[in-house]
Design an enzyme around this catalytic site. Structure first.
Site, PDB file in Angstrom:
ATOM      1  N   ASP A 250      41.200  35.958  40.159  1.00  0.00           N
ATOM      2  CA  ASP A 250      40.421  37.162  40.429  1.00  0.00           C
ATOM      3  C   ASP A 250      41.101  38.423  39.895  1.00  0.00           C
ATOM      4  O   ASP A 250      42.313  38.465  39.670  1.00  0.00           O
ATOM      5  CB  ASP A 250      40.224  37.343  41.939  1.00  0.00           C
ATOM      6  CG  ASP A 250      39.197  36.385  42.517  1.00  0.00           C
ATOM      7  OD1 ASP A 250      38.782  35.457  41.808  1.00  0.00           O
ATOM      8  OD2 ASP A 250      38.833  36.571  43.691  1.00  0.00           O
ATOM      9  N   HIS A 393      45.232  35.198  41.605  1.00  0.00           N
ATOM     10  CA  HIS A 393      44.891  36.473  40.973  1.00  0.00           C
ATOM     11  C   HIS A 393      45.633  36.623  39.651  1.00  0.00           C
ATOM     12  O   HIS A 393      46.820  36.311  39.565  1.00  0.00           O
ATOM     13  CB  HIS A 393      45.245  37.649  41.887  1.00  0.00           C
ATOM     14  CG  HIS A 393      44.410  37.736  43.122  1.00  0.00           C
ATOM     15  ND1 HIS A 393      44.625  36.939  44.233  1.00  0.00           N
ATOM     16  CD2 HIS A 393      43.325  38.508  43.426  1.00  0.00           C
ATOM     17  CE1 HIS A 393      43.729  37.220  45.163  1.00  0.00           C
ATOM     18  NE2 HIS A 393      42.928  38.170  44.701  1.00  0.00           N
TER      19      HIS A 393
END
Length: 434
Positions: A250, A393
């Protein structure tokens, strides 16, 4: 040009030089069937020696010379009228028509074969045959490696969409991945009809080929342009029946994303990147690399706000991001992830109406809290189950800890028998290509 011509010459020699040695079609219990019930079918045939190859063509074989007529011997191959092999994104589409009616059962009864031979380069010249077979009442395909002797290695069921509604024709579609053919390859191909025990090095009476001398199909690297959502509006994991994992990243694209991509490429793993819209245009080359290397891009809103209330604000955040991704890459995503995992029924319903599955996770590294590389590793390997979606992430802050943990995470999960898939593959979403 200097590279292409020697390669095509090598593929040509591989196509025409494999001699004789055709083996009889195996009994039904010699392969893994596509369906649960096994039945009769045809095996494969070796093509033998033919004249020098024609120039690379468009992939169709309708311009091949008229084949000689069957000789009336006890074992006679099917006459071939036409053949074609084309690429449709990540799929190979094979069609062939014959002079006479046939069925997979009649092929076996008459000791005939109907196969597509494929020769390509992958760590050396490779030769494979895709052959017609019957599984229960269904026409299916098998895939086998062609040996230097001209015979086959083990036969394997090939997952394919096969149509044999016309008793003189076959149409089949199967993915490059399932056939083991690298994207971007030059593939020399021929459709072959032969008989068991055919000494094709000595006579043409026992086999037919179309195109007679083979043709070359230069494969493109397929680029996805969109996808169609599948299954529930809201997803936290895939099927627990399959030992696969979807790694997701992400808050990119960012300065860290290329390094994550380097690791994934080195390990041969595909993943899904949920991107923030306002970061796409400044990092458009990175977004294009994500797609070019076979990964998936998802929508993570324009500016990472809480959109759980749904409505016009959420719609704008999602749509503007999808537009930015499409402008930068040519691909419009169908996977959406809400920032912070904050969702509601109204949001997931809204997202589905816009063409998205809302994708959550069932394994969270919490790497954004910077707990350390070892903590990132342990949270994944201790939390993963079949069908898990792992949250990491590649943007939004310092990401060196997660990056350092990634190679070990992949190695450990591979050692435990897990495969790696994109979210679309995990949930059965349909990718569309150009």
């Amino acid at each position: 040009m200097s590279r292409r011509l020697p390669l095509l010459a090598t593929l040509t020699l591989a196509l025409i030089a494999i001699p004789t040695g055709v083996v009889a079609a195996p009994a039904p219990d010699d392969l893994t069937p596509v369906a649960s019930a096994a039945g009769d079918g045809g095996g494969g045939a070796a093509p033998g020696n033919v004249p020098p190859a024609q120039r690379p063509g468009s992939g169709t074989g309708d311009d091949a010379p008229v084949e000689p007529q069957d000789t009336g011997t006890a074992l006679a191959p099917l006459g071939l009228r036409s053949a074609a092999l084309t690429q449709d994104g990540s799929v190979l589409a094979w069609t062939a028509t014959t002079n006479a009616r046939w069925s997979p059962a009649s092929l076996r009864r008459n000791r005939q074969t109907l196969c597509l031979r494929l020769v390509y380069e992958a760590g050396g010249v490779q030769s494979r045959e895709v052959c017609v077979r019957r599984t229960g009442a269904t026409t299916t395909l098998t895939l086998a490696r062609v040996l230097k002797s001209g015979g086959h290695g083990p036969l394997h069921a090939l997952s394919a969409r096969v149509s044999h509604r016309d008793p003189r024709a076959i149409s089949a579609r199967f993915t490059l991945e399932k056939a083991g053919i690298p994207e971007g390859s030059a593939v020399r191909w021929r459709v072959l009809s032969s008989t068991d025990g055919c000494n094709v090095g000595g006579t043409r009476d026992c086999f037919r080929a179309r195109p007679a001398n083979g043709a070359v199909l230069q494969l493109r690297v397929p680029l996805p342009v969109g996808c169609i959502p599948n299954g529930p509006d809201f997803v936290t994991n895939g099927s627990r029946a399959k030992r696969v994992v979807a790694l997701t990243f992400d808050d990119g694209p960012s300065t860290y994303t290329n390094s994550f991509l380097d690791v994934l490429k080195q390990k041969g793993v595909k993943a899904t990147f949920f991107m923030i819209g306002q970061q796409v245009a400044p990092n458009a080359s990175i977004a294009r690399r994500v797609l070019a290397e076979g990964h998936e891009i998802g929508d993570h809103t324009w500016s990472h706000p809480n959109v759980s209330a749904g409505g016009a604000f959420a719609s704008g955040q999602i749509t503007s991001t999808a537009n930015a991704i499409q402008t930068a890459t040519g691909f419009r995503p169908c996977a959406f992830r809400a920032p912070g995992g904050a969702i509601s029924g109204s949001l997931t319903s809204l997202a589905r109406g816009l063409g998205f599955n809302t994708i959550q996770w069932d394994v969270d590294t919490n790497d954004w809290q910077l707990p350390g590389t070892e903590a990132d590793y342990q949270r994944v390997v201790n939390g993963v189950h079949n069908g898990s979606i792992v949250l990491m992430h590649d943007g939004g802050g310092p990401r060196s800890q997660g990056l350092a943990a990634l190679p070990r995470i992949i190695d450990t999960l591979k050692a435990r028998g897990y495969g790696f898939v994109t979210v679309a593959q995990l949930i059965g979403a349909t990718m569309t290509y150009r």
